[in-house]
Scaffold this active site. Sequence first.
Site, PDB file in Angstrom:
ATOM      1  N   ALA A  63      44.572  33.639  22.800  1.00 51.81           N
ATOM      2  CA  ALA A  63      44.668  34.820  21.935  1.00 51.81           C
ATOM      3  C   ALA A  63      43.258  35.214  21.518  1.00 51.81           C
ATOM      4  O   ALA A  63      42.341  34.400  21.580  1.00 51.81           O
ATOM      5  CB  ALA A  63      45.509  34.468  20.720  1.00 51.81           C
ATOM      6  N   GLY A 102      47.126  30.944  24.482  1.00 49.82           N
ATOM      7  CA  GLY A 102      47.994  32.028  24.932  1.00 49.82           C
ATOM      8  C   GLY A 102      47.884  32.276  26.430  1.00 49.82           C
ATOM      9  O   GLY A 102      48.855  32.721  27.059  1.00 49.82           O
ATOM     10  N   GLU A 105      49.990  29.806  27.999  1.00 52.03           N
ATOM     11  CA  GLU A 105      51.379  30.161  27.670  1.00 52.03           C
ATOM     12  C   GLU A 105      51.885  31.290  28.571  1.00 52.03           C
ATOM     13  O   GLU A 105      53.060  31.323  28.943  1.00 52.03           O
ATOM     14  CB  GLU A 105      51.488  30.538  26.183  1.00 52.03           C
ATOM     15  CG  GLU A 105      51.366  29.288  25.284  1.00 52.03           C
ATOM     16  CD  GLU A 105      51.270  29.624  23.808  1.00 52.03           C
ATOM     17  OE1 GLU A 105      50.328  30.367  23.444  1.00 52.03           O
ATOM     18  OE2 GLU A 105      52.102  29.161  23.026  1.00 52.03           O
ATOM     19  N   GLU A 125      45.009  24.954  20.450  1.00 49.51           N
ATOM     20  CA  GLU A 125      45.209  25.595  19.139  1.00 49.51           C
ATOM     21  C   GLU A 125      44.937  24.667  17.970  1.00 49.51           C
ATOM     22  O   GLU A 125      44.487  25.099  16.907  1.00 49.51           O
ATOM     23  CB  GLU A 125      46.634  26.151  19.034  1.00 49.51           C
ATOM     24  CG  GLU A 125      46.884  27.423  19.831  1.00 49.51           C
ATOM     25  CD  GLU A 125      47.262  27.173  21.291  1.00 49.51           C
ATOM     26  OE1 GLU A 125      47.100  26.020  21.780  1.00 49.51           O
ATOM     27  OE2 GLU A 125      47.724  28.121  21.951  1.00 49.51           O
TER      28      GLU A 125
HETATM   29  N1  3HC Z   1      39.007  34.813  21.336  1.00 45.80           N
HETATM   30  C1  3HC Z   1      37.914  35.557  21.077  1.00 45.80           C
HETATM   31  N2  3HC Z   1      36.686  35.226  21.526  1.00 45.80           N
HETATM   32  C2  3HC Z   1      36.575  34.111  22.254  1.00 45.80           C
HETATM   33  C3  3HC Z   1      37.670  33.287  22.558  1.00 45.80           C
HETATM   34  C4  3HC Z   1      38.945  33.680  22.070  1.00 45.80           C
HETATM   35  N3  3HC Z   1      40.044  32.977  22.329  1.00 45.80           N
HETATM   36  N4  3HC Z   1      37.246  32.254  23.293  1.00 45.80           N
HETATM   37  C5  3HC Z   1      35.933  32.418  23.452  1.00 45.80           C
HETATM   38  N5  3HC Z   1      35.519  33.525  22.830  1.00 45.80           N
HETATM   39  C6  3HC Z   1      34.170  34.092  22.798  1.00 45.80           C
HETATM   40  C7  3HC Z   1      33.196  33.197  22.058  1.00 45.80           C
HETATM   41  O1  3HC Z   1      33.228  33.450  20.672  1.00 45.80           O
HETATM   42  C8  3HC Z   1      31.892  33.593  22.705  1.00 45.80           C
HETATM   43  O2  3HC Z   1      31.494  34.813  22.128  1.00 45.80           O
HETATM   44  P1  3HC Z   1      29.951  35.140  21.909  1.00 45.80           P
HETATM   45  O3  3HC Z   1      29.334  35.143  23.264  1.00 45.80           O
HETATM   46  O4  3HC Z   1      29.981  36.442  21.207  1.00 45.80           O
HETATM   47  O5  3HC Z   1      29.434  34.008  21.042  1.00 45.80           O
HETATM   48  C9  3HC Z   1      32.274  33.876  24.147  1.00 45.80           C
HETATM   49  O6  3HC Z   1      33.685  34.103  24.132  1.00 45.80           O
HETATM   50  C10 3HC Z   1      31.990  32.734  25.100  1.00 45.80           C
HETATM   51  O7  3HC Z   1      32.535  31.549  24.552  1.00 45.80           O
HETATM   52  P2  3HC Z   1      31.740  30.185  24.598  1.00 45.80           P
HETATM   53  O8  3HC Z   1      30.340  30.384  24.164  1.00 45.80           O
HETATM   54  O9  3HC Z   1      32.566  29.190  23.860  1.00 45.80           O
HETATM   55  O10 3HC Z   1      31.750  29.912  26.163  1.00 45.80           O
HETATM   56  P3  3HC Z   1      31.996  28.560  26.941  1.00 45.80           P
HETATM   57  O11 3HC Z   1      31.911  28.888  28.359  1.00 45.80           O
HETATM   58  O12 3HC Z   1      31.159  27.464  26.396  1.00 45.80           O
HETATM   59  O13 3HC Z   1      33.529  28.151  26.605  1.00 45.80           O
HETATM   60  C11 3HC Z   1      35.885  28.464  26.351  1.00 45.80           C
HETATM   61  C12 3HC Z   1      34.580  28.970  27.009  1.00 45.80           C
HETATM   62  C13 3HC Z   1      36.232  27.066  26.902  1.00 45.80           C
HETATM   63  C14 3HC Z   1      36.981  29.423  26.682  1.00 45.80           C
HETATM   64  C15 3HC Z   1      35.673  28.354  24.826  1.00 45.80           C
HETATM   65  O14 3HC Z   1      35.143  29.562  24.355  1.00 45.80           O
HETATM   66  C16 3HC Z   1      36.913  28.069  24.030  1.00 45.80           C
HETATM   67  O15 3HC Z   1      37.318  26.926  23.935  1.00 45.80           O
HETATM   68  N6  3HC Z   1      37.497  29.110  23.457  1.00 45.80           N
HETATM   69  C17 3HC Z   1      38.619  28.974  22.563  1.00 45.80           C
HETATM   70  C18 3HC Z   1      39.896  28.758  23.327  1.00 45.80           C
HETATM   71  C19 3HC Z   1      41.068  28.669  22.391  1.00 45.80           C
HETATM   72  O16 3HC Z   1      41.002  28.058  21.328  1.00 45.80           O
HETATM   73  N7  3HC Z   1      42.182  29.280  22.771  1.00 45.80           N
HETATM   74  C20 3HC Z   1      43.346  29.286  21.967  1.00 45.80           C
HETATM   75  C21 3HC Z   1      43.290  30.460  21.050  1.00 45.80           C
HETATM   76  S1  3HC Z   1      44.611  30.481  19.880  1.00 45.80           S
HETATM   77  C22 3HC Z   1      45.939  30.999  20.797  1.00 45.80           C
HETATM   78  O17 3HC Z   1      45.823  31.245  21.977  1.00 45.80           O
HETATM   79  C23 3HC Z   1      47.217  31.145  20.029  1.00 45.80           C
HETATM   80  C24 3HC Z   1      48.383  31.330  20.925  1.00 45.80           C
HETATM   81  O18 3HC Z   1      49.049  30.106  21.073  1.00 45.80           O
HETATM   82  C25 3HC Z   1      49.315  32.331  20.348  1.00 45.80           C
END
Ligand code: 3HC
Length: 696
Positions: A63, A102, A105, A125
């Site tokens: 998400a 997501g 998912e 998450e």
């Molecule tokens: N939403 C918005 N922005 C995101 C994002 C997300 N889910 N994931 C990454 N970004 C952004 C980062 O903030 C960063 O932005 P910036 O360049 O402006 O600082 C950019 O994307 C690149 O991210 P990283 O610097 O972390 O890049 P990496 O290559 O090191 O890592 C990644 C990539 C493994 C995807 C890592 O960013 C990560 O773990 N992201 C979070 C993933 C996550 O937690 N997903 C679950 C979200 S909650 C959800 O999905 C709820 C659902 O169940 C309903």
Amino acid sequence: MTQPVTLSTAGSIAVIEINNPPVNALSQAVRQGLLDAVVQADADAAVTAIVILGAGRSFPAGADIKEFGQPMQDPHLPDVIDRIESCSKPVVAALHGTALGGGFEIALGSHYRIAVPSARVGLPEIHLGLIPGAGGTQRLPRLCGAAMALDIMFKGTPIRAQDALAAGLIDRLAEGDLRQAALIYAAELQTPRRTREATSGLADKAAFEAALTDAKETARSRMRGQMAPLKIVECLRACITQPFADGRLFERDCFFECLASEQSKGMIHAFFAQRASAKVPEASRAEPRPLNRLGVVGGGTMGAGITVAALNSGLPVTMIERDHDSLARGRANVEQVYDRLIAKGRMSEAQKSDIMARYQGSTQFADLSEVDMVIEAVFERLDVKRAVFEQLDKVLKPDAVLASNTSYIDIDEISSATNRREHVLGLHFFSPANIMKLLEIVVPQSAADDVVATGFALAKILGKIPVRAGNSPGFIGNRILGKYGDCAAHMMEDGATPYEIDSAIVEFGYPMGLHAMYDLAGLDIGWDNRKAAQGKRNPAERYVEIADRICERGWFGQKTGRGFYLYPDGARIGAPDPEIFILIEAERAKKSITARRFTDEEIMARYLAAMVNEACEVLREGVALKPSDIDVTFVHGYGFPRYRGGPMNYADSYGLARMLDDIRRYGQHDPIFWQASPLLIELVASGQTFNDLNKG
Ligand code: 3HC
Ligand code: NAI
């Protein structure tokens, strides 16, 4: 503007491509585009199957976290995924990069999954204080059972495509081009296969129940105080006891409950703070220098740990020690890390040999002539460090970066031993350096931009979390620690026992208390520092001698079997020591202090106020560039509970005016220690928060 989702066809296969760089996060526009494309493809009589894939570097990584905290806009992700699942034609998710949250998912709601071997999938998450909220808790266990599903959701660590294949979470690995492989796969498929109807993971009800019981225990012990793990367990119980649709609705309620919590806000703050800490002015102005070979001077605790971190990330390392015996010890310190892994069955001898092939040891500084960067980790003495830097100056190539891992010493005093001060910076690792994620990058005035950029590039290579710190005694972390450590000592002398203080700290969410941490690090380090500072201290400042009395007895903590706690027979968890009570009482008697009681609440209010007040000074002096850098430092280097976001984020939620009032009240009894920072006063006067400062 490019469309975040496009629909095209390849023969009779519809291809839905998500294009929302950098990680294809599922923003409102993406969700809407995806829903529209799925509805259109499903209705198109010429389409026989649908492929969903991500453009650029990844299938959606989740998400859009930036949308959390704002009103949720339609369409909601769970509904989009339900619509995908109810498609009348086979839907294939084609995965590459990181299909997370997501994103995964969506894959679980698709009928079939194909992935490139390098892809990773997961439900992270929990690291945001959340639970999967788009069907993940209901679909994943239906495929792989509760034990594995809980493992994936509790750890939050992505798993490799190969492992996902073995567990039945994906159906096929794509050799070669993913799009082509997905098209071929889709062409073979005749009918939808809906995960909501899958039963294999639910078949063994007893195993499912047992996994839930174990998970509840883990949530209560190892993830104490956190809301999301218990909610995940509840959702899995709904998965086994309720129809899919009801379980899905229950999951959604739990998701929103978590999303509204302070814990989730704290963790989301920590997520963005960590990314922001890597963005520093120097790195935006200059490119890092090449980093192909590292030198490490000193093979003790830190030198060996830094060497392991570098070897693990593929960098060849040349270690320099004083003499052959010390070098042999240095190498043994490195090998010991791998031998422990081998003993636990987590590494093979062959893997160790591969890694150690990148290691070279020497007693000759001249052997550093080819390295791109040297990290010095010798004794914490200025004369020894200056002598090392003089030698380095003579042998290093002109554009090599010189770094010191000093804990406290002024980098300028070290760099002035060279004729190349602009190439020198501090790289303050934390012990054990191969494990701890924090790396303070200490930037003296003279450091060239590309030298600083190279420090940040090294952090990336080593998988560390970098924080830029100014060259002030103790930098960010140890300087602030010094202050709240003193505050704890004052409380101890005034009546709180070290065990009460530690218990309040653990109750707040730290993995261990301050005194247990002192015992682990070794009390002699602080004692040496205090002795070195003798004569320089302001005699009007309160000085507590309890720790000195402990050290005078040779009780240096765990390594001597005794410190603030007792460690009989090499125990790792200490027991309270009755003699410590006697020793503290004697110190109080000397100062005619009558012990008073402290509640947990007062202990933490004082402890955190001392921390945040000093943090304000660190900010005011520009030692830290932004409050969120201090949060990152304390979450990743000092055990501050991540679900509280860090001390500055916590202070915002506690209320800065309330904290200032506390400080002024404490200051009535000790005005020297409790001088409110002008920055805190200014923020309260202007009604601003630390988060406002983060936004600039
Ligand atoms: N939403 C918005 N922005 C995101 C994002 C997300 N889910 N994931 C990454 N970004 C952004 C980062 O903030 C960063 O932005 P910036 O360049 O402006 O600082 C950019 O994307 C690149 O991210 P990283 O610097 O972390 O890049 P990496 O290559 O090191 O890592 C990644 C990539 C493994 C995807 C890592 O960013 C990560 O773990 N992201 C979070 C993933 C996550 O937690 N997903 C679950 C979200 S909650 C959800 O999905 C709820 C659902 O169940 C309903
Ligand atoms: P240590 O005593 O374990 O290791 C120091 C090593 O340096 C010894 O092996 C010694 O033989 C070697 N050495 C001394 N003089 C040398 C010289 N001239 N040339 C080559 N090698 C030499 O010390 P430790 O704990 O590893 O600390 C090293 C540095 O790291 C210190 O500056 C310390 O303040 C800093 N540090 C220590 C942390 C810790 O938790 N131990 C945490 C962060 C930084």
